[in-house]
Design an enzyme around this catalytic site. Structure first.
Site, short mmCIF file in Angstrom:
data_model
loop_
_atom_site.label_atom_id
_atom_site.label_comp_id
_atom_site.label_asym_id
_atom_site.label_seq_id
_atom_site.Cartn_x
_atom_site.Cartn_y
_atom_site.Cartn_z
CB VAL A 85 -26.10 -19.36 42.81
CG1 VAL A 85 -26.12 -19.75 41.27
CG2 VAL A 85 -26.08 -18.05 42.89
CB SER A 99 -13.69 -9.76 41.08
OG SER A 99 -13.62 -8.28 41.08
CE1 TYR A 102 -18.91 -8.81 42.66
CE2 TYR A 102 -16.81 -7.42 42.71
CZ TYR A 102 -17.72 -8.49 42.04
OH TYR A 102 -17.43 -8.82 40.77
CB ALA A 107 -15.17 -9.92 52.04
CB ILE A 149 -15.49 -6.82 32.04
CG1 ILE A 149 -14.34 -7.39 32.56
CG2 ILE A 149 -15.92 -7.32 30.75
CD1 ILE A 149 -13.01 -7.14 31.85
N1 LIG Z 1 -18.25 -6.83 34.71
C1 LIG Z 1 -17.23 -6.70 35.62
O1 LIG Z 1 -16.41 -5.70 35.43
C2 LIG Z 1 -16.57 -7.80 36.25
C3 LIG Z 1 -15.46 -7.69 36.89
C4 LIG Z 1 -14.87 -8.82 37.70
C5 LIG Z 1 -15.66 -9.84 38.11
N2 LIG Z 1 -17.09 -9.71 37.55
C6 LIG Z 1 -17.78 -10.96 37.56
O2 LIG Z 1 -18.23 -11.74 36.51
C7 LIG Z 1 -19.43 -12.39 36.84
C8 LIG Z 1 -20.59 -12.12 35.62
O3 LIG Z 1 -20.71 -10.72 35.87
P1 LIG Z 1 -21.14 -9.60 34.63
O4 LIG Z 1 -20.27 -8.54 34.67
O5 LIG Z 1 -21.37 -10.62 33.53
O6 LIG Z 1 -22.37 -9.25 35.20
P2 LIG Z 1 -24.02 -9.23 34.91
O7 LIG Z 1 -24.68 -8.58 35.93
O8 LIG Z 1 -24.22 -8.94 33.45
O9 LIG Z 1 -24.23 -10.93 35.28
C9 LIG Z 1 -24.29 -11.43 36.50
C10 LIG Z 1 -25.66 -12.58 36.35
O10 LIG Z 1 -25.62 -13.14 37.67
C11 LIG Z 1 -27.15 -13.42 37.77
N3 LIG Z 1 -27.37 -13.59 39.23
C12 LIG Z 1 -27.40 -12.94 40.01
N4 LIG Z 1 -27.85 -13.10 41.25
C13 LIG Z 1 -28.25 -14.37 41.12
C14 LIG Z 1 -28.67 -15.38 41.84
N5 LIG Z 1 -29.14 -15.55 43.07
N6 LIG Z 1 -28.61 -16.77 41.35
C15 LIG Z 1 -28.52 -16.86 39.97
N7 LIG Z 1 -28.05 -15.97 39.17
C16 LIG Z 1 -27.81 -14.51 39.73
C17 LIG Z 1 -27.87 -12.32 37.00
O11 LIG Z 1 -29.34 -12.41 36.75
C18 LIG Z 1 -26.98 -11.87 36.04
O12 LIG Z 1 -27.32 -12.59 34.51
C19 LIG Z 1 -20.03 -12.09 38.02
O13 LIG Z 1 -19.57 -13.11 39.12
C20 LIG Z 1 -19.01 -11.03 38.60
O14 LIG Z 1 -18.86 -10.55 40.00
C21 LIG Z 1 -17.44 -9.02 36.82
#
Ligand SMILES: NC(=O)c1ccc[n+]([C@@H]2O[C@H](COP(=O)([O-])OP(=O)(O)OC[C@H]3O[C@@H](n4cnc5c(N)ncnc54)[C@H](O)[C@@H]3O)[C@@H](O)[C@H]2O)c1
Length: 246
Positions: free
Chosen positions: A64, A140, A153, A155, A186
């Site tokens: 991305v 988030s 992050y 920001a 999560i």
């Molecule tokens: N897990 C939590 O507690 C939590 C809390 C708040 C927000 N989030 C947000 O939820 C979303 C999903 O997170 P998750 O917890 O499932 O994490 P995760 O690490 O399991 O998934 C993140 C995914 O993003 C992909 N990714 C990373 N860099 C990339 C790039 N340059 N191009 C394309 N894909 C890329 C990774 O390959 C991975 O599959 C994220 O935006 C994260 O910031 C997660």
């Protein structure tokens, strides 16, 4: 739960914990899927394990942070399905660092995935979003209250909230909504390290006394993506067991 039959959903970071749960739920609800992530083999393995369904599914390698990758995936959605109804920006990068230890490259890398990536994806998809469509950006809790050793992050996630609210003005005239979810902690690969280091204290600070599951985020994303939320736009839904109340 909600009916997404015949809708076309494009998801970034689709092999991540929350996006996987979202893709699996969307498939159960009848949506066609365009799944994108960095590692095409891992993404294909995940896609192949999803249950059989009538709706179609395609995968694409997308970084991305690379505008051309994003543009190609959106073009693929256009060719395969003629448009997009639901966009979920799931790609995310969560690097633990204090500000004084952040190099320019560290800062840019986090901004590249968590903010540039959302901009590139939304900008490319907007012309293809159909009336009745819905953008769900994954922000988030960090974007609301900050995050210890994750200032870059936090920001980005705060910026995603403002970006999404701004999209409302451009998308509403076209009958498309834009909202955020703000997950707390999560249980996914992203939070494994923080849970291992500090899990007991985080659970103690959470009124519901547990971490959330990816499925509990996916169901809220499905609500926002569905016609059940047809007058909800510019909103952010917290999914955090009460650890932070806005
Ligand atoms: N897990 C939590 O507690 C939590 C809390 C708040 C927000 N989030 C947000 O939820 C979303 C999903 O997170 P998750 O917890 O499932 O994490 P995760 O690490 O399991 O998934 C993140 C995914 O993003 C992909 N990714 C990373 N860099 C990339 C790039 N340059 N191009 C394309 N894909 C890329 C990774 O390959 C991975 O599959 C994220 O935006 C994260 O910031 C997660």
């Amino acid at each position: 739960m909600f009916d997404l039959a015949g809708k076309v959903a494009l998801i970034t970071g689709a092999n991540g914990g929350i996006p996987r749960a979202t893709a699996a739920l969307f498939r159960r609800l009848g949506a066609h899927l365009v799944l994108t992530d960095l590692d095409p083999a891992a993404l294909d393995t995940f896609a192949a394990a999803l249950p059989e369904a009538q709706a179609r599914m395609v995968t694409a390698r997308v970084d991305v942070t690379r505008r051309a990758d994003v543009d190609d995936a959106v073009a693929l959605a256009g060719r395969e399905f003629g448009g997009i109804d639901i966009l979920v920006t799931g790609a995310g990068l969560y690097v633990e660092q204090e500000v004084t230890a952040m190099s320019d490259d560290d800062w840019r890398r986090t901004i590249g995935v968590n903010l540039d990536g959302v901009f590139y994806t939304c900008r490319a998809a907007m012309p293809l979003l159909r009336r009745g469509g819905s953008v769900v950006n994954i922000a988030s809790m960090a974007g609301h209250r900050g995050s210890v050793r994750h200032a870059h992050y936090a920001a980005c996630k705060a910026a995603v909230l403002g970006f999404t609210r701004s999209l409302v003005h451009e998308l509403s005239p076209r009958g498309v909504r834009a909202n955020c979810v703000s997950p707390g902690i999560i249980a996914t690969p992203m939070t494994e390290a923080i849970m291992a280091q500090n899990g007991a204290a985080l659970i103690a600070a959470t009124p519901m006394k547990r971490f959330g599951t990816p499925e509990e985020v996916a169901s809220v994303i499905a609500f926002l993506a569905s016609d059940a939320a047809s007058f909800v736009t510019g909103e952010t839904i917290h999914i955090n067991g009460g650890i932070y109340m806005d």
